[in-house]
Enzyme design. Sequence first.
Site, short mmCIF file in Angstrom:
data_model
loop_
_atom_site.label_atom_id
_atom_site.label_comp_id
_atom_site.label_asym_id
_atom_site.label_seq_id
_atom_site.Cartn_x
_atom_site.Cartn_y
_atom_site.Cartn_z
N LYS A 78 0.86 -1.20 0.00
CA LYS A 78 0.00 0.00 0.00
C LYS A 78 0.89 1.24 0.00
CE LYS A 78 -3.82 2.02 2.73
NZ LYS A 78 -4.60 1.89 3.97
N SER A 153 -9.52 1.98 3.34
CA SER A 153 -8.69 2.71 2.41
C SER A 153 -7.69 1.83 1.65
CB SER A 153 -7.90 3.78 3.16
OG SER A 153 -7.02 3.18 4.08
N SER A 177 -9.60 -0.22 7.60
CA SER A 177 -9.06 -0.07 6.24
C SER A 177 -8.42 -1.32 5.66
CB SER A 177 -8.06 1.08 6.20
OG SER A 177 -8.73 2.30 6.17
#
Lengths: 492, 477
Positions: A78, A153, A177
């Site tokens: 990420k 997210s 997330s």
Amino acid sequence: MDIHSLPMHRIHDLLESRQIGAVETVLAFLERISSIDPEVNAYLATFGEKATEEAKLFDSGARQFSASPIAGTPIAIKDVICMRGTSTTCGSRILQGFVSPYDATVTEKLRRAGSIFLGKTNLDEFAMGSSTENSAYLKTRNPWDIGRVPGGSSGGSAAAVAAGLCAGALGTDTGGSIRQPSSFCGVVGLKPTYGRVSRFGLVAFASSLDQIGPITRDVEDAALLLQAIAGYDPADSTSVDLPVPDYRAGLKQPIEGLRLGIPRQYFIEGTHPEVEKAVREAIATCKNLGATIVDISLPHTEYGIAAYYIIAPAEASSNLARYDGVKYGHRAQNSADLMDMYRKSRSEGFGSEVKRRIMLGTYVLSAGYYEAYYKKASQVRTLIGRDFLEAFEKCDAIVAPVSPIPAFRLGEKSEDPLQMYLSDVFTLPASLAGIPGISVPCGFTSENLPIGLQILGPHFREDLVLRIANQFEQATDFHLKNPEVKGGGKCK
Amino acid sequence: MEFEPVIGLEIHAQLKTESKIFCGCSTKFGGSPNTHTCPICLGMPGVLPVLNRKVVEYTIRMALATHCTIAPVCRFARKNYFYPDLPKGYQISQYELPLATGGWMEIEGTNGASRRIRIHRIHMEEDAGKLIHDDYKPFSYVDLNRTGVPLIEIVSEPDIGSPEEAASYLRAIREVLRYLDICDGNMEEGSMRCDANISLRPAGTGGLGTKVELKNMNSFKNVQKGLEFEIRRQKVMIERAEPIVQETRLWDAGRNVTVSMRGKEEANDYRYFPDPDLAPVEVDQAWIGQVRSELPELPEAKRERFVTDYELPVYDAQVLTSSKALALYFEAGLKEFARPKLLSNWIMSELMRALNKSEREIEACPVSPRDLAELLRLLDSGIISGKIAKAVFDEMFSSGKSAQSIVDEKGLVQVSDQSEIESAVDQVMSENPKEVSEFKAGKDKLIGFFVGQVMRKTKGKANPQIVNDILKKKLNG
């Protein structure tokens, strides 16, 4: 055989037994990325050349597959986690062009474990959001339905794993997330206990909540990836110096006799009926596996959202102050003076959700409001933590939905931040309490959208959470289903 | 109406640790810009602070030396504000839970009596960087070498009653910091900084007036001058019945005035909150005990020891312990020359006079304790006279040469030879028959005249005691 539809541990077995090559594996994924990712938009950057070079080292014997049970497998990170010499944008314009001069502890550990990094995945700007629509660069799509969001997210990481664009990935979880996008994309996502994995090199959103965790195709992979990144780090004062158990070794233990708590506050009106049905069926499956089902109460659940949306923005407003245009990232041109430069750089650099949270956080920390908001929220947080401690006296782990709804359509909630915040209702409390939680696939809606089962355990009992998830996974076949993504290829 | 000032000081002291408070970078002063930096002190995305335990230890030292209570658990907090020298956009400091509270410092008050200034709190924090402004182009540069250098802030209660007392308190704090070896205490270089809060009230009343915060006083002299100016300014305002505005003012040393920097309304709201990146700091009794056992001798204890061990007058002990370096100088000299009072006299008179005149600190004294001891040995054993010793000392101070080499070069060895002095005395008596007869007639005072004449004949080298003896014998004979 489609390499991209295999879990990491299977790929590793094939690599180690020389049935496939590391370069071959990397190229297979890169090829798939170039054909599928234009549809999915999971990646912000890919490192094809570097990854191939790394893979060559394994094929030539310069590096050993025995380095770890995931050595040689290609993964994605990420883009909120720093990797030396690569850009780290956090999905924000304000960090456009920023190249990290150092490695996060987790990326350093993964390098040593023999991971091959395919690229950095998309996310909501600074990990603020539940749909990955808040990225300044791309809107990631759900591989199960291109018209829907992958959740957020860590939507880029979850979508990449689901679409077979990497063997596994790292996500980060501040209020859900990892778990929510994993549930939306039908993959496994684990948020470890706060303090289990070093945060050094994770660009902070809310420091007291952020945790890095694995997003994988199955539970065994989650155990292996967690194993590689977990442990005390002297560079992170909030990481905890406790021994890390052998997670894979514990997976096979049956769950017979375990008491699973069902929190009544997690089965509320407004939950999508198909989600509730799938979770109820999952509970029945656990019961069939020999677990005892216990009704429990987490009375302060309803205050979770309020407390979270005070504490997290408060910390964020301070954490994001360093993006001021002075040292790195975006600086506005033609500023009249210092204040003007700050104002313009930050106005241009941050997206609206980030601005909203900075303002919210600044407000709740202001003189005269601190006691009423931040302090009160911290007290509520303590009560939520106590709810779990008391619950864990009656049960060994808690089972609940991850999200009250399956993946929603792009744009459906982006105009209504409050609606978006409400979709985190079942993931926020565990974040506030700092306990580990996993999302494991437990069904599909009639529209073929994945549904996730959330399993929560006491602090530092990732082993228990993984074990229950694994036993459930082994008793079901939801994790074996793959989405079909249009593009150059077809997922299997 | 008579007014009395109410003053409180906030002193920032840079701690002399090897590395910074939250990373491993060097704290050394004066490197090329941004060379003592790393991703952590540069505030790069994703970095985390790790507390340097030495900073806590040093702060405990100061807390113990100032009789503070040490909190078993204290916390770091973030002080949020924007400035280019603050790379994270917040300073890691302490707010609600400082390390130490409620201490005191003994100082010499205005009237000579000792005064106790209460200390409100001592907390740890990180220093900010520095801005360098281009003189020609509209640019500013940021040097972050100083960012993250550990500081302690020592906040006094408003117990200080005059600018002189403020300077005295500041000096006392500096001395303790130096005795503890935790801070250089150099105000000009900025390793010690001082802000003041000052208000006036009618003399003898208890209340507190509107206070003004005074900044930018980077020397002892400026602290005193800044406060003196501010007292005059506030007095005039009160007498004119104009309200004192609560504000921050800067001391302008060039113009000798204070100027308004910002008012209460423009004051930053620092939005303090506990720093989630750092665990609470626990200081247990064992740690405190350990630090206490390693504390060096403090000024007060040293003073007492000088009086008892060296039989020095209290005044001498006070002067000699007024700075750690001076006390060290004295004791180093004593190792070579074991007559405490004579050494003390020379340090307090000749040495201090020469230092003052050349505006030097004892640390920069060109005469080492060993050199001074050598001079005193020459004097004490009668090889040179007291008068010559003083001249030799001046020469030593200006040239840096040793006493022995100066005495050798200039042939200053004292004449103690009985017959040589006797012949000089005879000569003087025969050249001054009038004075001889006057002396014999009872004009005793003339003895000084004869001594002077003999010394002149011997170019000052004759042993004055022997000169005296021979003169008296011959004149009375």
